[in-house]
Design an enzyme around this catalytic site. Sequence first.
Site, PDB file in Angstrom:
ATOM      1  N   ASP A  85       0.875  -1.172   0.000  1.00  0.00           N
ATOM      2  CA  ASP A  85       0.000   0.000   0.000  1.00  0.00           C
ATOM      3  C   ASP A  85       0.910   1.220   0.000  1.00  0.00           C
ATOM      4  O   ASP A  85       1.421   1.625   1.049  1.00  0.00           O
ATOM      5  CB  ASP A  85      -0.899  -0.002   1.242  1.00  0.00           C
ATOM      6  CG  ASP A  85      -1.766   1.240   1.317  1.00  0.00           C
ATOM      7  OD1 ASP A  85      -2.335   1.626   0.280  1.00  0.00           O
ATOM      8  OD2 ASP A  85      -1.864   1.832   2.407  1.00  0.00           O
ATOM      9  N   GLU A  93      -1.304  -1.462  -4.800  1.00  0.00           N
ATOM     10  CA  GLU A  93      -2.516  -0.683  -5.049  1.00  0.00           C
ATOM     11  C   GLU A  93      -2.230   0.388  -6.094  1.00  0.00           C
ATOM     12  O   GLU A  93      -1.190   1.048  -6.061  1.00  0.00           O
ATOM     13  CB  GLU A  93      -3.000  -0.032  -3.749  1.00  0.00           C
ATOM     14  CG  GLU A  93      -4.337   0.651  -3.890  1.00  0.00           C
ATOM     15  CD  GLU A  93      -4.875   1.184  -2.569  1.00  0.00           C
ATOM     16  OE1 GLU A  93      -5.503   2.254  -2.599  1.00  0.00           O
ATOM     17  OE2 GLU A  93      -4.661   0.534  -1.527  1.00  0.00           O
ATOM     18  N   ASP A 116      -2.174   0.993   7.499  1.00  0.00           N
ATOM     19  CA  ASP A 116      -1.430   0.877   6.242  1.00  0.00           C
ATOM     20  C   ASP A 116      -0.904  -0.546   6.045  1.00  0.00           C
ATOM     21  O   ASP A 116      -0.880  -1.058   4.925  1.00  0.00           O
ATOM     22  CB  ASP A 116      -0.284   1.889   6.200  1.00  0.00           C
ATOM     23  CG  ASP A 116      -0.799   3.317   6.194  1.00  0.00           C
ATOM     24  OD1 ASP A 116      -1.413   3.716   5.190  1.00  0.00           O
ATOM     25  OD2 ASP A 116      -0.606   4.023   7.197  1.00  0.00           O
TER      26      ASP A 116
END
EC number: 3.1.21.10
Length: 194
Positions: free
Chosen positions: A8, A72, A144
């Site tokens: 991420d 992502e 996160d």
Amino acid sequence: MAIIIGIDPGSRMTGYGILQQTGDKLTYIDSGTIRTDTKEMPERLKRIFNGLTRITQHHLKYADEPIYTAIEQVFMAENPDSALKLGQARGAAIAAMVALDLEVSEYTARQIKQAVCGYGAAAKEQVQDMVCRILTLDFVPQQDAADGLACAICHAHSSHSMNKLILNSAMRGRGASKKKGRWRLTEEDLGNLR
């Protein structure tokens, strides 16, 4: 069996999650964040690159199975400066994985949330909760890090589904027969799958 590293990306904090996939089973290996507390963007990118490289190399040493990475995709933020910084952080993360000769798959936030929560607009807290449930964790990872784990879960679901499609396609093209809604492999098909 495979190891999946989910990332991420973030310009201030990049989350990562590492899972082992054995068939339908996912096992937690590691997760955490790489913090970039400096103001200078080049130094932040260096820390992301070096941090992910170090973590991945550590796991490469002990892995007997293939390692895949998932990241992502960048969303379009209202603030163009934020979107550019996020894109740069993402680039540093991708470069770290590619420098280690690892394949990188990309997923949108909506795809990741859909795979983990069954709802593409799920809140961060819902993702965090579902990651804990799916992996049966006895702790709650930082948000996160949970997003990195969610990205890895999404890739595991996507790759497992794709493998089933490929296997079904291969069986249809060969001498396999369908009986009671299931495919039956011939001896030749079984030999080709080994």
